[in-house]
Enzyme design. Structure first.
Site, PDB file in Angstrom:
ATOM      1  N   ASP A 158      20.063 -37.650  32.115  1.00 26.92           N
ATOM      2  CA  ASP A 158      19.133 -37.413  31.930  1.00 26.92           C
ATOM      3  C   ASP A 158      17.869 -37.463  32.165  1.00 26.92           C
ATOM      4  O   ASP A 158      17.554 -38.732  32.348  1.00 26.92           O
ATOM      5  CB  ASP A 158      19.248 -36.666  30.420  1.00 26.92           C
ATOM      6  CG  ASP A 158      19.036 -37.666  29.595  1.00 26.92           C
ATOM      7  OD1 ASP A 158      19.248 -38.668  29.460  1.00 26.92           O
ATOM      8  OD2 ASP A 158      19.447 -36.319  27.698  1.00 26.92           O
ATOM      9  N   TYR A 193      13.777 -38.215  31.671  1.00 24.29           N
ATOM     10  CA  TYR A 193      13.211 -39.453  30.098  1.00 24.29           C
ATOM     11  C   TYR A 193      12.421 -38.783  29.190  1.00 24.29           C
ATOM     12  O   TYR A 193      11.558 -37.515  29.549  1.00 24.29           O
ATOM     13  CB  TYR A 193      11.517 -40.037  31.233  1.00 24.29           C
ATOM     14  CG  TYR A 193      12.153 -41.295  32.214  1.00 24.29           C
ATOM     15  CD1 TYR A 193      12.785 -42.131  32.496  1.00 24.29           C
ATOM     16  CD2 TYR A 193      11.966 -40.772  34.025  1.00 24.29           C
ATOM     17  CE1 TYR A 193      13.399 -43.040  33.006  1.00 24.29           C
ATOM     18  CE2 TYR A 193      12.345 -42.359  34.723  1.00 24.29           C
ATOM     19  CZ  TYR A 193      12.955 -43.360  34.740  1.00 24.29           C
ATOM     20  OH  TYR A 193      13.743 -43.590  35.172  1.00 24.29           O
ATOM     21  N   PHE A 222      15.310 -41.209  37.744  1.00 21.65           N
ATOM     22  CA  PHE A 222      15.004 -41.977  38.133  1.00 21.65           C
ATOM     23  C   PHE A 222      13.524 -42.213  37.995  1.00 21.65           C
ATOM     24  O   PHE A 222      12.729 -43.084  37.678  1.00 21.65           O
ATOM     25  CB  PHE A 222      15.321 -42.976  39.090  1.00 21.65           C
ATOM     26  CG  PHE A 222      17.224 -43.662  38.399  1.00 21.65           C
ATOM     27  CD1 PHE A 222      17.419 -44.014  37.709  1.00 21.65           C
ATOM     28  CD2 PHE A 222      18.224 -42.730  38.989  1.00 21.65           C
ATOM     29  CE1 PHE A 222      19.275 -44.243  36.946  1.00 21.65           C
ATOM     30  CE2 PHE A 222      19.604 -42.780  38.907  1.00 21.65           C
ATOM     31  CZ  PHE A 222      20.164 -43.587  37.489  1.00 21.65           C
ATOM     32  N   HIS A 237      25.170 -49.932  35.094  1.00 20.95           N
ATOM     33  CA  HIS A 237      23.535 -48.919  35.181  1.00 20.95           C
ATOM     34  C   HIS A 237      22.683 -49.923  35.356  1.00 20.95           C
ATOM     35  O   HIS A 237      22.602 -50.707  34.683  1.00 20.95           O
ATOM     36  CB  HIS A 237      23.869 -47.655  33.889  1.00 20.95           C
ATOM     37  CG  HIS A 237      22.797 -46.981  34.067  1.00 20.95           C
ATOM     38  ND1 HIS A 237      21.159 -46.970  33.519  1.00 20.95           N
ATOM     39  CD2 HIS A 237      22.526 -45.375  34.682  1.00 20.95           C
ATOM     40  CE1 HIS A 237      20.875 -46.239  33.897  1.00 20.95           C
ATOM     41  NE2 HIS A 237      21.167 -44.858  34.198  1.00 20.95           N
TER      42      HIS A 237
END
Length: 256
Positions: A90, A92, A103, A217
């Site tokens: 989701d 930032y 990202f 991740h």
């Protein structure tokens, strides 16, 4: 003819004039590329419901990220041009960071988030491309890299706060649409899906046998457990070439 850039390249003051409530009333074709509008028609009701709930949060005094002008930015580039799917979690939750692409952050954000810094570190180790000080990844998205968060909004300061609010149905439909595209001879369109971490892995059943690059991740909490050394960028390009598709130019402009 709809200008697909119109809603996403507004001046800052104009962008805020188009709020979530106004978006909930607009035709899908004015919110995203035309082929995305068609692909997401089956979940139009869910999308309008999410946008309405975001408007209610704003009306209650909460800040929702990203801004209305960016919340559907992942669907700005045509569905037909997608060749790499990068699934994030989701946005930032820090105000000023989220820009609607997984990202990525605003070009002016300093320092960049640690997950993105780790992506750049692996990019340099993989392809020798030096890290950038900025987090503008639009040069990737313009080449057909769909940077899609599983959940596309968040309340400022509260990571994960919009999970279970309806976005999952919309992004499930989006991933399914990407995976099920066909080319004129009836075969599958070229696609490499990038699944970093457990949340991203949840979409694997939707991918209809597409090529997949997966690892831990890039978060500082997990990057050392399999993300570093995974060489995802060279692997993606090799898999694209195997499908008769040009690779991605991963080097970003030093200044966006």
């Amino acid at each position: 003819m709809f200008d697909s850039d119109a809603l996403f390249e507004l001046a800052a003051d104009a962008a805020e004039a188009v709020g979530f409530a106004e978006m909930a009333a607009l035709p899908l074709s004015e919110l995203m590329a035309a082929d995305w509008a068609e692909a997401l028609r089956p979940v139009e009701g869910e999308l309008r419901g999410v946008l309405t709930s975001l408007a209610a949060e704003v009306a209650a005094g909460h800040q929702v990220l990203p801004s209305p002008s960016n919340v559907l930015r992942a669907f700005r580039q045509p569905l037909a041009g997608v060749k790499v799917l990068v699934v994030g979690q989701d946005p930032y939750p820090t105000p000023g960071h989220a820009v609607g692409l997984s990202f990525a952050v605003d070009a002016r954000t300093r320092p960049i988030p640690r997950s993105l810094a780790n992506i750049y570190r692996e990019l340099e180790a993989d392809l020798g491309i030096p890290a950038r000080v900025h987090g503008d990844l639009s040069a990737w998205s313009s080449q057909g890299v769909l940077l899609l968060n599983r959940v596309m909004s968040v309340r400022a300061g509260a990571a994960g706060s919009h999970r279970g609010k309806g976005w999952e149905a919309i992004t499930t439909a989006a991933v399914t649409a990407v995976a099920n595209r066909r080319i004129p001879d009836g075969g599958s369109a070229p696609l490499v899906a990038v699944l970093w971490g457990r949340d991203a892995e949840s979409v694997r059943p939707l991918l209809s046998g597409a090529a997949v690059v997966s690892s831990a991740h890039p978060s500082p909490l997990s990057a050392s457990r399999g993300f570093f050394g995974s060489r995802p960028f060279s692997t993606i390009n090799a898999l694209l070439r195997d499908q008769g598709c040009p690779g991605v130019t991963w080097e970003l402009p030093p200044v966006p």
